[in-house]
Design a protein around this motif. Structure first.
Motif, PDB file in Angstrom:
ATOM      1  N   LEU A 193      14.004  -6.439  14.415  1.00 35.64           N
ATOM      2  CA  LEU A 193      12.418  -6.655  13.397  1.00 35.64           C
ATOM      3  C   LEU A 193      12.063  -7.688  12.753  1.00 35.64           C
ATOM      4  O   LEU A 193      12.826  -8.061  11.792  1.00 35.64           O
ATOM      5  N   PRO A 194      11.580  -9.123  12.784  1.00 33.31           N
ATOM      6  CA  PRO A 194      11.113  -9.762  11.953  1.00 33.31           C
ATOM      7  C   PRO A 194      10.239  -8.502  10.718  1.00 33.31           C
ATOM      8  O   PRO A 194       9.965  -7.443  10.469  1.00 33.31           O
ATOM      9  N   ALA A 195      10.355  -9.449   9.429  1.00 34.31           N
ATOM     10  CA  ALA A 195       9.774  -8.311   8.113  1.00 34.31           C
ATOM     11  C   ALA A 195       8.651  -8.094   7.832  1.00 34.31           C
ATOM     12  O   ALA A 195       8.290  -6.341   7.871  1.00 34.31           O
ATOM     13  N   ALA A 196       8.087  -8.611   8.538  1.00 37.39           N
ATOM     14  CA  ALA A 196       6.972  -8.745   8.842  1.00 37.39           C
ATOM     15  C   ALA A 196       6.361  -7.987   9.711  1.00 37.39           C
ATOM     16  O   ALA A 196       5.363  -6.629   9.777  1.00 37.39           O
ATOM     17  N   GLU A 197       6.632  -7.215  10.290  1.00 34.94           N
ATOM     18  CA  GLU A 197       6.731  -6.709  11.741  1.00 34.94           C
ATOM     19  C   GLU A 197       6.836  -4.895  11.118  1.00 34.94           C
ATOM     20  O   GLU A 197       6.456  -3.964  11.092  1.00 34.94           O
ATOM     21  N   ALA A 198       8.361  -4.956  10.734  1.00 32.43           N
ATOM     22  CA  ALA A 198       8.875  -4.002   9.613  1.00 32.43           C
ATOM     23  C   ALA A 198       7.940  -3.280   7.992  1.00 32.43           C
ATOM     24  O   ALA A 198       7.633  -2.254   8.924  1.00 32.43           O
ATOM     25  N   GLU A 199       7.000  -4.101   7.844  1.00 34.15           N
ATOM     26  CA  GLU A 199       6.719  -4.555   6.832  1.00 34.15           C
ATOM     27  C   GLU A 199       5.232  -3.704   7.706  1.00 34.15           C
ATOM     28  O   GLU A 199       4.497  -2.423   6.641  1.00 34.15           O
ATOM     29  N   ARG A 200       4.898  -4.287   8.366  1.00 38.90           N
ATOM     30  CA  ARG A 200       4.038  -3.533   8.908  1.00 38.90           C
ATOM     31  C   ARG A 200       3.829  -2.153   9.566  1.00 38.90           C
ATOM     32  O   ARG A 200       2.582  -0.880   9.095  1.00 38.90           O
ATOM     33  N   ARG A 201       4.573  -1.355  10.401  1.00 40.14           N
ATOM     34  CA  ARG A 201       5.457  -0.569  10.897  1.00 40.14           C
ATOM     35  C   ARG A 201       5.251   0.433   9.618  1.00 40.14           C
ATOM     36  O   ARG A 201       5.155   1.754   9.825  1.00 40.14           O
ATOM     37  N   LEU A 202       5.608  -0.446   8.252  1.00 44.01           N
ATOM     38  CA  LEU A 202       5.790   1.364   7.549  1.00 44.01           C
ATOM     39  C   LEU A 202       4.666   1.372   6.725  1.00 44.01           C
ATOM     40  O   LEU A 202       5.325   2.081   5.416  1.00 44.01           O
TER      41      LEU A 202
END
Length: 200
Positions: free
Chosen positions: A34-43
């Motif tokens: 996943l892109p970092a921004a998507e990982a941050e959003r999910r977490l």
């Protein structure tokens, strides 16, 4: 001029150690594809507070994060990734070491069991603190008054006799509201100047 504080309460993250959350999201994202921004959003809501309150143990943290990312990362690999964003703030350690035996020294941190397990052996100075008030062990988190009161209890002093240092303004304000001498931590040099101004 006020007398020097009898106790110094210190935050952990971005005081004794730096934590680069952007790096954490990049590494977790890369592992999950996943892109970092998507990982941050999910977490963003993935059990951070529950972990900090001690409601999630090591396996609970792993499961919650892996579910949010859609990846199954084995425990040993996950544990290394989960704490891979920390670096010790070497510059501040000698000044903290110099407080040992002169004031009651109490750690006051919002943290989880995996980060505690990772950082303890990398920060032997923690063994010289009078007490560690860790949110995952006491079940309270900053800025709740109860966690500051827990720290004061172990420091054995009144609020005005304690100085508190944290990098988050909201947490400093919460300390001030209780009568603790709260200070925003920014750099090792400014910390040194703040201590000197208080007679330490």
């Amino acid at each position: 001029m006020s007398p020097p504080p009898r106790a110094v309460l210190l935050d952990l993250g971005n005081v004794l150690v730096f934590h680069d959350n952007g790096l954490l999201f990049r590494r977790l994202g890369a592992r999950a594809g996943l892109p970092a921004a998507e990982a941050e959003r999910r977490l963003a809501g993935a059990g951070w507070t529950a972990a900090n309150r001690g409601l999630l143990g090591a396996e609970g943290i792993r499961r919650t994060v892996c579910e949010a990312l859609g990846a199954d990362v084995p425990a040993e690999e996950f544990n290394a990734l989960w704490s891979s964003h920390f670096t010790v703030h070497e510059e501040v350690l000698p000044r903290v070491e110099g407080l040992v035996g002169r004031v009651k020294l109490v750690l006051l941190s919002n943290t989880n069991v995996l980060h505690v397990a990772y950082l303890r052996p990398r920060l032997p100075l923690l063994e010289r603190f009078d007490h560690l008030v860790l949110s995952c062990e006491v079940g309270h988190v900053k800025p709740e008054p109860s966690i500051y009161q827990e720290a004061l209890k172990h420091a054995g002093c009144e609020p005005h006799e304690a100085a508190f240092f944290d990098d988050i303004p909201e947490f400093v304000q919460a300390a001030n509201a209780l009568g603790i001498r709260g200070h925003l931590f920014t750099t090792a040099a400014s910390f040194d100047a703040q201590l000197e101004a208080m007679g330490l």
